[in-house]
Design an enzyme around this catalytic site. Structure first.
Site, PDB file in Angstrom:
ATOM      1  N   GLY A 243     -10.128   6.688 -16.375  1.00  0.00           N
ATOM      2  CA  GLY A 243     -11.092   6.105 -17.305  1.00  0.00           C
ATOM      3  C   GLY A 243     -10.353   5.314 -18.377  1.00  0.00           C
ATOM      4  O   GLY A 243     -10.596   4.144 -18.564  1.00  0.00           O
ATOM      5  N   ALA A 514      -9.790  18.880 -24.583  1.00  0.00           N
ATOM      6  CA  ALA A 514      -9.180  20.218 -24.576  1.00  0.00           C
ATOM      7  C   ALA A 514      -9.493  20.944 -25.880  1.00  0.00           C
ATOM      8  O   ALA A 514      -9.885  22.112 -25.878  1.00  0.00           O
ATOM      9  CB  ALA A 514      -7.670  20.102 -24.373  1.00  0.00           C
ATOM     10  N   ILE A 633       0.484  23.856 -25.407  1.00  0.00           N
ATOM     11  CA  ILE A 633       0.360  23.125 -24.141  1.00  0.00           C
ATOM     12  C   ILE A 633      -0.375  24.042 -23.169  1.00  0.00           C
ATOM     13  O   ILE A 633       0.063  25.160 -22.885  1.00  0.00           O
ATOM     14  CB  ILE A 633       1.758  22.724 -23.613  1.00  0.00           C
ATOM     15  CG1 ILE A 633       2.436  21.749 -24.587  1.00  0.00           C
ATOM     16  CG2 ILE A 633       1.653  22.124 -22.208  1.00  0.00           C
ATOM     17  CD1 ILE A 633       1.691  20.453 -24.868  1.00  0.00           C
ATOM     18  N   ASN A 635      -1.392  23.619 -19.889  1.00  0.00           N
ATOM     19  CA  ASN A 635      -0.945  23.712 -18.503  1.00  0.00           C
ATOM     20  C   ASN A 635       0.292  22.833 -18.377  1.00  0.00           C
ATOM     21  O   ASN A 635       0.222  21.609 -18.529  1.00  0.00           O
ATOM     22  CB  ASN A 635      -2.055  23.230 -17.548  1.00  0.00           C
ATOM     23  CG  ASN A 635      -1.626  23.271 -16.078  1.00  0.00           C
ATOM     24  OD1 ASN A 635      -0.513  22.857 -15.726  1.00  0.00           O
ATOM     25  ND2 ASN A 635      -2.503  23.748 -15.223  1.00  0.00           N
ATOM     26  N   THR A 638      -0.094  19.848 -15.592  1.00  0.00           N
ATOM     27  CA  THR A 638      -0.985  18.711 -15.871  1.00  0.00           C
ATOM     28  C   THR A 638      -0.556  18.017 -17.169  1.00  0.00           C
ATOM     29  O   THR A 638      -0.699  16.801 -17.302  1.00  0.00           O
ATOM     30  CB  THR A 638      -2.464  19.147 -15.960  1.00  0.00           C
ATOM     31  OG1 THR A 638      -2.607  20.148 -16.964  1.00  0.00           O
ATOM     32  CG2 THR A 638      -2.952  19.698 -14.631  1.00  0.00           C
ATOM     33  N   GLN A 642       0.277  14.055 -17.820  1.00  0.00           N
ATOM     34  CA  GLN A 642      -0.357  13.271 -18.872  1.00  0.00           C
ATOM     35  C   GLN A 642       0.687  12.504 -19.688  1.00  0.00           C
ATOM     36  O   GLN A 642       0.536  11.323 -19.960  1.00  0.00           O
ATOM     37  CB  GLN A 642      -1.124  14.194 -19.818  1.00  0.00           C
ATOM     38  CG  GLN A 642      -2.387  14.732 -19.225  1.00  0.00           C
ATOM     39  CD  GLN A 642      -3.479  13.708 -19.371  1.00  0.00           C
ATOM     40  OE1 GLN A 642      -3.538  12.734 -18.626  1.00  0.00           O
ATOM     41  NE2 GLN A 642      -4.338  13.895 -20.335  1.00  0.00           N
ATOM     42  N   LYS A 705      -3.444  20.295 -29.397  1.00  0.00           N
ATOM     43  CA  LYS A 705      -3.680  19.039 -30.113  1.00  0.00           C
ATOM     44  C   LYS A 705      -4.248  17.908 -29.262  1.00  0.00           C
ATOM     45  O   LYS A 705      -4.653  16.887 -29.804  1.00  0.00           O
ATOM     46  CB  LYS A 705      -2.377  18.570 -30.764  1.00  0.00           C
ATOM     47  CG  LYS A 705      -2.008  19.367 -32.017  1.00  0.00           C
ATOM     48  CD  LYS A 705      -0.772  18.788 -32.671  1.00  0.00           C
ATOM     49  CE  LYS A 705      -0.488  19.446 -34.015  1.00  0.00           C
ATOM     50  NZ  LYS A 705       0.787  18.970 -34.578  1.00  0.00           N
ATOM     51  N   GLY A 706      -4.258  18.037 -27.959  1.00  0.00           N
ATOM     52  CA  GLY A 706      -4.736  16.902 -27.153  1.00  0.00           C
ATOM     53  C   GLY A 706      -3.581  15.991 -26.816  1.00  0.00           C
ATOM     54  O   GLY A 706      -2.817  15.588 -27.688  1.00  0.00           O
ATOM     55  N   GLU A 709      -3.262  10.792 -24.902  1.00  0.00           N
ATOM     56  CA  GLU A 709      -2.913   9.459 -25.382  1.00  0.00           C
ATOM     57  C   GLU A 709      -1.534   9.346 -26.018  1.00  0.00           C
ATOM     58  O   GLU A 709      -0.951   8.268 -26.030  1.00  0.00           O
ATOM     59  CB  GLU A 709      -4.005   8.983 -26.354  1.00  0.00           C
ATOM     60  CG  GLU A 709      -5.312   8.815 -25.580  1.00  0.00           C
ATOM     61  CD  GLU A 709      -6.535   8.574 -26.435  1.00  0.00           C
ATOM     62  OE1 GLU A 709      -6.911   7.425 -26.597  1.00  0.00           O
ATOM     63  OE2 GLU A 709      -7.108   9.556 -26.924  1.00  0.00           O
TER      64      GLU A 709
HETATM   65 MO1  MOS Z   1      -9.782   7.099 -24.883  1.00  0.00          MO
HETATM   66  S1  MOS Z   1      -9.210   5.170 -25.108  1.00  0.00           S
HETATM   67  O1  MOS Z   1     -10.337   7.442 -26.450  1.00  0.00           O
HETATM   68  O2  MOS Z   1     -10.868   7.225 -23.624  1.00  0.00           O
END
Ligand code: MOS
Length: 744
Positions: A243, A514, A633, A635, A638, A642, A705-706, A709
């Site tokens: 996505g 997450a 973290i 996993n 995965t 990322q 924390k995610g 990105e």
């Molecule tokens: Mo992301 S660019 O916030 O799907």
């Protein structure tokens, strides 16, 4: 019980995907579905003067042609607002509502037929005549037209910032860098193009099988466009082939599929073809960033500013918020930033993986590299000299920050200490070798989310949340979180997602799934555990009757009294005695006060090695090490994917990707994967991702924390800085291609 969260569990959906059994949006088998194919504009601006579809209508199997003349009228497709009101986050769409062309590749017609082949043939036969107007798609020549918007980015940050006095800071500086950096248009290009199947039932309820990052936001937007109650729209999205932000908003094709299905009174499926994905489903705007840095000889920054110009469309507003990282990353006493927008005749730019930060860290970290050379300082040492112990912009403590460890451990793993400071000083025969580094940063976000958990009479445990798995690992980490929270093995957990009939969750954007839905899943498991304990101790027929709740142990499918494992029963017995098919608990996890008290970010350090052919300028990123501090973290397997995926995309931003817009025609020139270059395995050497064990008790109940990105941030700068170190040539316009190196 052993920790399940963090384990490198294989992807729950992995086997389904590699055996072709994971059903993507376009693949749902819907009886009697017709197929639509879009016709898109061949000019960037103007109006449609005529549409001739006679030849298309003669194609055997033809069912319908939709144009602005017969399309269903939608409610506020352009998402306009009354003066002074704030826009909702929805994107404006151009779904056959008028005869105006606002950008290249805008939908102008849809041909629906019995088969894909017939629809495609019909679409090719539609003749559209235009009266073109003069278009504007360039940035550099129109800087004077720019305006400053109110907000920047998805977090509602202001578009400008100011602390201290940058001009004064520049005058007291002993070294100065003032440079302008360019980043290109990029198109998301997930492997799975956008696709949707629209199905109306006799009661006027709409079901969409849609490739979306947000089933609930999708439902809300479509309901509003068609004047339906949200409850009368169902969105289903069990698997996504990527996505990266493009599937965050609802774009025109979704509404067009729904109106065609309505008019034909039968299901319609519609996929956006690869060439059509350049323009109508969002893209990353070009940026033109001017950085000014001042520093003392000892490396102390005295001033830092970033002025960014980027495109928006003529009919919507989006800010590529590249200045945000320049506000908070370094302890500069004098700091200012401003975002400026130029309206162009292009489809609206939108969120793309680390919107803002990916390109913002490129310019900032390239300028930091230039300053380190001006000071003859090691780039890591220069960054440590200006390390921000607290958020300098917000004057708040960090919820946690492990950047120092990231620099140290990343540098150690990479072998950074063997680097020679001098550019063009490392070579093997004809190959110039360069090492560069940069800082990575991405905000930690969270939104309200729900989840439910059920213990079934057969002893299985099912957990539901409407969320999405973009290919990131949501199925897998949610299963782990649920298993740990409830105290069972992951194999006993069945996790469902991707459906608006499941508990409501936020859009999977901003790296928040997450943290948001993971927290809800965790709390749902806990709530169910408590509910079962309460049931047992208050049940006179239970061996645990009358035991205090704190003294009940919950393990191995059994409830028992602490210190007396024999005194207890299996979950199933508890349910069976009452004749219950299941016991269910719900949870709602919401952000709390943490956002006011702390500044919350994930940080990292990127190190890159490039090898450059000294004569031909050909480049390869032979090595890269990224070390991140991103909270818990969830996993290891995965997460690694990322981080690596982000780093590869950063290398791609530095060296390959560039959606070329012909300024004379206002059209995309390379709208295919042959000419829109993305790196292949041949281009990417040995990439390694590692992380610091970071404990953060503030961000959310999981401490995660995610990480979707942060991997791309800093990566382009590390590569670009490595190219400079290899060649002594500073190319300030991405992508750095061999021709630019040879001409420099
Ligand atoms: Mo992301 S660019 O916030 O799907």
């Amino acid at each position: 019980m052993a920790e399940i969260i963090g384990e490198p569990l294989d992807r729950i959906d992995g086997r389904l995907k590699v055996t072709g059994r994971a059903t993507y949006a376009y693949e749902h088998q819907i009886p009697n579905a017709a197929t639509g194919v879009l016709v898109t504009s061949t000019i960037a601006k103007g109006s449609i003067t005529s549409i001739d579809s006679k030849a298309a209508e003669r194609v055997p199997g033809f069912l319908l042609v939709l144009t602005y003349q017969n399309a269903t009228k939608l409610n506020n497709p352009l998402n306009t607002t009354a003066q002074g009101q704030e826009r909702s986050p929805a994107r404006a769409i151009t779904a056959l509502q008028d005869n105006l062309v606002r950008y290249d590749n805008q939908p102008v017609a849809l041909v629906v037929a019995e088969t894909f082949e017939a629809a495609r043939e019909g679409a090719a036969l539609v003749r559209v005549q235009y009266a073109p107007d003069r278009h504007h798609v360039d940035l550099e020549k129109r800087l004077a037209e720019a305006y400053t918007p109110k907000k920047a980015g998805g977090g509602g940050d202001p578009a400008t910032s100011n602390r201290g006095d940058v001009n004064a800071g520049m005058s007291e500086a002993e070294a100065r860098v003032e440079q302008t950096y360019w980043t290109p248009f990029e198109v998301h290009n997930p492997m799975e193009p956008h696709a949707t199947i629209a199905v109306w039932d006799a009661l006027d309820h709409l079901t969409l099988y849609d490739a979306t990052q947000g089933v609930f936001s999708d439902r809300g937007r479509i309901a509003s466009l068609f004047g339906l109650k949200p409850d009368n729209v169902r969105v289903i999205s069990p698997y996504l082939g990527g996505g990266f932000g493009s599937k965050g908003p609802v774009w025109s094709h979704v509404a067009i599929a729904a109106m065609a299905a309505k008019q034909l009174n039968r299901p319609v499926k519609l996929a956006v073809e690869r060439p059509q994905m350049f323009g109508m489903v969002g893209l990353r705007s070009q940026t033109r960033q001017t950085l000014r840095l001042g520093a003392k000889h000892d490396g102390t920054l005295t001033a830092l500013s970033n002025e960014t110009y980027s495109h928006t469309s003529t009919f919507d507003e989006f800010v590529e918020s590249s200045t945000l990282c320049a506000r908070m990353l370094y302890q500069s006493p004098n700091n200012s930033t401003v975002q400026k927008l130029v309206k162009s005749d292009i489809g609206t730019p939108s969120f793309m993986r680390a919107p803002g930060e990916s390109v913002g860290t490129y310019a900032l970290e390239a300028a930091m590299d230039e300053m380190a050379y001006a000071l003859k300082m090691d780039p890591v040492e220069f960054r440590l000299k200006n390390y921000a112990e607290t958020d300098p912009e917000e004057n708040k403590p960090w919820s946690s920050k492990s950047l120092r460890e990231c620099y140290t451990r990343g540098a150690e793993h990479f072998g950074w200490s063997k680097r020679k400071l001098e550019p063009r000083s490392m070579r093997e025969g004809h190959t110039l070798i360069g090492w560069g580094m940069a800082t990575a940063v991405y905000p930690t976000r969270r939104s309200a989310s729900n989840a439910s958990a059920r213990l079934n009479a057969d002893g299985t445990f099912s957990v539901d949340a409407g969320t999405q798995d973009l290919g990131t690992g949501t199925y897998t980490i949610m299963t782990q979180i649920a298993a740990q929270s409830f105290g069972v093995n992951p194999q006993q957990v069945k996790f469902r997602l991707g459906d608006t009939l499941l508990p409501q969750t936020p859009v999977s954007g901003g790296s928040q799934t997450a943290a948001s839905t993971g927290s809800a899943v965790y709390l749902a498991g806990q709530a169910l555990r408590e509910k079962l304990i309460q049931m047992a101790v208050s049940d006179t027929a239970s061996p645990l009757s009358g035991v205090s709740e704190q003294d009940v142990v919950f393990e191995g499918g059994r409830l028992s009294a602490k210190g007396n494992p024999a005194k207890g029963e299996a979950f199933q017995q508890l349910l069976a005695r009452r004749g219950l098919p299941y016991v269910e608990a719900q949870a709602n996890a919401k952000p709390g006060e943490e956002k006011n008290k702390y500044s919350m970010y994930a940080f990292g350090a990127q190190f890159a090695e490039v090898r450059v052919d000294a004569d031909l300028g050909q480049m390869k990123v032979s090595r890269m090490v990224g070390c991140f501090g991103a909270g818990k973290i969830l996993n290891a397997k995965t997460a690694r994917s990322q981080f690596l995926g982000g780093m590869v995309w950063g290398a791609s931003l530095a060296l390959y990707e560039n959606a070329v817009l012909d300024e004379r025609l206002g059209r995309w020139v390379n709208n295919n994967l042959a000419e829109y270059h993305v790196p292949t395995n041949m281009d990417i050497g040995n990439f390694e991702a590692m992380w610091v064990d970071e404990k953060d008790d503030h961000v959310n109940p999981l401490g995660a924390k995610g990480i979707g990105e942060i991997g791309i941030t800093g990566a382009a700068a590390a590569v670009a800085n490595a190219v400079f170190h290899a060649t002594g040539k500073r190319i300030r316009e991405l992508p750095i291609t061999p021709d630019k190196l040879l001409l420099a």
